[in-house]
Design an enzyme around this catalytic site. Structure first.
Site, PDB file in Angstrom:
ATOM      1  N   GLU A 296       0.867  -1.259   0.061  1.00  0.00           N
ATOM      2  CA  GLU A 296       0.018   0.202  -0.047  1.00  0.00           C
ATOM      3  C   GLU A 296       0.769   1.206  -0.040  1.00  0.00           C
ATOM      4  O   GLU A 296       0.457   2.233  -0.598  1.00  0.00           O
ATOM      5  CB  GLU A 296      -1.032  -0.056   1.180  1.00  0.00           C
ATOM      6  CG  GLU A 296      -2.116  -1.155   0.944  1.00  0.00           C
ATOM      7  CD  GLU A 296      -2.973  -1.255   2.352  1.00  0.00           C
ATOM      8  OE1 GLU A 296      -4.145  -0.919   2.128  1.00  0.00           O
ATOM      9  OE2 GLU A 296      -2.636  -1.769   3.320  1.00  0.00           O
TER      10      GLU A 296
ATOM     11  N   GLU B 215      -4.311  -9.025   3.592  1.00  0.00           N
ATOM     12  CA  GLU B 215      -5.437  -8.924   4.870  1.00  0.00           C
ATOM     13  C   GLU B 215      -6.528  -9.737   5.212  1.00  0.00           C
ATOM     14  O   GLU B 215      -6.974  -9.877   6.208  1.00  0.00           O
ATOM     15  CB  GLU B 215      -5.523  -7.186   4.784  1.00  0.00           C
ATOM     16  CG  GLU B 215      -4.516  -6.427   5.259  1.00  0.00           C
ATOM     17  CD  GLU B 215      -3.696  -5.726   3.978  1.00  0.00           C
ATOM     18  OE1 GLU B 215      -3.101  -4.901   3.946  1.00  0.00           O
ATOM     19  OE2 GLU B 215      -3.992  -6.584   2.908  1.00  0.00           O
TER      20      GLU B 215
END
Length: 682
Positions: free
Chosen positions: A72, A92
């Protein structure tokens, strides 16, 4: 303060790795305290304000891996340069949360919506070479040239010779609104199919949809909101528990903390080329360990070698292995019909049928044929190791290496030690397990060890319910809905009836008075059914089709019920789905309590890991003990007591369970007080 001598920024990681993401310990701390303020506000403050909207361009120089928050961060930069084999992923969802630093917004804008949804829903990693094809990576560089290439790229952005791209503002890869919603609809259907009982997949798609409807920044805010909502959910707590429990299995008292080093296992011999032996051999050669496969005749040997080749071809077909790697792996395999080559092996793994006399004779033979340092391992799933090695003089070298079928796919390696097995041998096998990408869990020696011992009541309870009049296929549906990949009867079809028949007597003799006898499997075999092996079991198996319930099995079930004669008043019992579930899993919990009481595992969390990786118990429920604690020891105790009165000692609560229920304590608490029952099997 902006420095005038800095024209552009290159973001790098230390030690050959870009970034592995957020420290998972923060999640555990939030769950323990309920304090969401412990979560850093990195999504807007860091990625948007500091990196993406900065007055100077930044380029991520990726090496090794960029996972979760690491990827990210990289997507927040204005370009990404990577070494070709670096691993990229947003995993995640596998931990019950969604990406919290803009991953749900930037990934679709870089790689397109279909690929982003695939990577997110499956927590799928790709290598940077693939990432370049999809648009996630802008350039590939060798490790030596990585920094130089990244610096040049960053300077060229600053000098307006390369585009200054803000990922969050892009819409060109999203397609039209109608295309985007069609892709999202397909994603939602996939989420329902692969993860029906968990919330994070839907939440992830909701965040993506918000960004498509109202722009990337609105999507970020939605992502942050759902991320915080999920972190204290029962699903996330269960998954985080399994995550840490799995890491705890690598610490074994008096083995990993006494200063010994693992020896190099250069060559392994496997005795028996059937389903298990060929699977174990596949695992070893996949990971560059030479294997000698021994069989008793050339026909069986050729069959075993062909099964190994077929295993590799299957992995190539699925895309998880390349043809080049397969061609390198196959020459590591040698087939033999005698023990002459065993003089050069460091470990032998016996993988023959569950027959005591055969295993004993093999162990006596290999003791003569192998060098004095050689480890003697058995893949028995049930038989006490003292019995297996009874006729040898090398008790310190005998160990259980219990793989789960199919051995080259299932991740658990149950390492079984006796009171005589040396710490060196245990450490060596743990190291081999990690080398072949298994999760080794060290357990004590008893009939069935940890996993099969804990779960023997699973099938027996299901068969008992059938004898009480509950529909067999309904039982499978209820158990599948709970989160098991298949119900107990389909599992029996797939595992093979000969396994069930072979181990039945071991459990009956070891645990007298608390097993349930059923004639169902014997009757199935008598009527020419052998499960998936011959295409006819409780289900019909046809190539290329999903198994279908076989209604013609009903007369066999009726005959079994008539012989058992356990229906109250001769009439089928009426049970809710919840009661069916409890009558199957509470006896499993009860046996888990005995396993804990006898010290068969080092800690309760080991049994959680073993149940998830060995029996495919749903990981989002945290494993068998963790799930039982979420239900509550007193509730389980009361139900088992009630069924004991109705149906007998199979359901009788163990003293370990009773003590914790009476004191309101969790089952995971091993030591309430020392008692004679706490046998040191470890």
């Amino acid at each position: 303060m902006s420095r005038s001598d800095v024209k552009a920024i290159v973001l790098t990681g230390e030690g050959g790795k870009f970034c592995g993401g957020l420290d998972i310990n923060i999640f555990a701390a939030v769950q323990k305290t309920g304090d969401l303020s412990l979560l850093p506000d990195t999504s807007v403050e860091l990625v948007v304000n500091v990196i993406e909207d900065a007055p100077k361009p930044s380029v991520a120089a990726i090496q090794g891996l960029a996972l979760g928050g690491g990827l990210e961060l990289a997507m927040g930069c204005h370009a990404r340069v990577s070494t070709p084999e670096a691993q990229l992923a947003l995993p995640e969802l596998a931990l019950g949360v969604v990406p919290g630093m803009g991953g749900t917004q930037r990934l679709p804008r870089l790689v397109g919506l279909p690929k982003a949804i695939e990577m997110l829903l499956l927590s799928k990693s790709i290598i940077a070479k693939e990432g370049k094809e999809y648009g996630l990576v802008d350039a590939i560089a060798s490790p030596e040239d990585l920094l130089k290439t990244s610096r040049l790229w960053a300077l060229e952005i600053a000098e307006q010779r390369k585009p200054w791209i803000i990922s969050l503002h892009r819409t060109d890869r999203l397609g039209s609104l109608s295309e985007a919603f069609e892709t999202l609809t397909a994603g939602r259907q996939q989420a329902k199919r692969i993860a029906p009982n968990v919330p994070q997949h839907k939440a992830c798609l909701d965040a993506i949809e918000e960004g498509i409807n109202f722009g990337g920044y609105a999507g970020l805010l939605k992502e942050a909101k759902v991320s915080k909502e999920l972190i204290c959910s029962s699903t996330t707590k269960g998954l985080i528990h399994v995550f840490f429990a799995q890491r705890a299995t690598s610490k074994v008292p008096n083995v990993t903390d006494v200063g010994i080093r693992p020896r190099k296992i250069k060559r392994v011999a496997i005795i028996g080329g059937g389903l298990m032996g060929s699977g174990i051999a596949t695992s070893l050669i996949l990971n560059n360990t030479p294997v000698i496969l021994k069989e008793i005749d050339s026909n069986l040997l050729q069959k075993g070698l062909k099964m190994i080749e077929a295993n590799l071809q299957s992995l190539v077909k699925k895309g998880s292995f390349t043809i080049e790697k397969m061609n390198k792996a196959l020459p590591l395999l040698t087939g033999v019909l005698d023990y002459s080559e065993f003089k050069n092996v460091d470990m032998v793994i016996e993988a023959v049928v569950e027959k005591v006399s055969l295993k004993q004779s093999i162990f006596a033979e290999i003791e003569k044929a192998c060098p004095p340092h050689c480890i003697f391992a058995t893949n028995t799933s049930t038989i006490d190791l003292h019995i297996v090695g009874e006729k040898t003089h090398s008790q310190d070298r005998i160990i259980g290496a219990h793989f789960f079928s199919p051995a080259h796919v299932m991740p658990l390696l149950e390492i079984v030690r006796t009171d005589k097995t040396s710490p060196q041998v245990i450490l060596d096998l743990m190291t081999v397990g990690k080398t072949i990408k298994k999760v080794p869990v060290v357990v004590g020696n008893c009939t069935g060890f940890a996993v099969n011992r804990t779960f023997f009541p699973y099938t027996q309870a299901a068969q008992f319910l059938v004898n009480l009049g509950v529909d067999l296929f309904r039982i499978d549906r209820v158990v599948s809905s709970f989160g098991m990949p298949m119900g107990p009867f389909q599992l029996q079809d797939v595992s093979g009836y000969e396994v069930a028949l072979a181990v039945k007597d071991f459990f009956a003799s070891s645990f007298r008075g608390r097993t349930l006898e059923s004639e169902l499997v014997g009757l199935m075999v008598k009527h020419g059914r052998n499960g998936k092996n011959n295409g006819k079991g409780y289900y019909i198996y046809e190539r290329g089709q999903n198994p279908k319930p076989d209604s013609s099995v009903q007369p066999i079930i009726e005959e079994c019920r008539r012989r058992a004669n356990v229906m109250p008043g001769g009439k089928p019992v009426t049970l809710s789905d919840q009661e069916v579930l409890e009558m199957i899993f509470f006896p499993v919990v009860n046996e888990a309590c005995r396993v804990l009481a006898e010290g068969v595992v080092i800690q309760a969390s080991d049994l959680d890991v073993a149940s998830v990786l060995g029996m495919s118990f749903p990981n989002y429920r945290g494993g068998i003990v963790y799930w039982a604690d979420s239900v509550g020891s007193s509730s389980i105790y009361e139900k088992l007591n009630k069924w004991t009165e109705l149906y007998g000692n199979f359901f009788k609560p163990s003293p370990y369970l009773e003590e914790r229920a009476m004191k309101g304590l969790p089952l995971s608490m091993l030591h309430v007080a020392e008692s004679p029952q706490m046998k040191a099997r470890m």
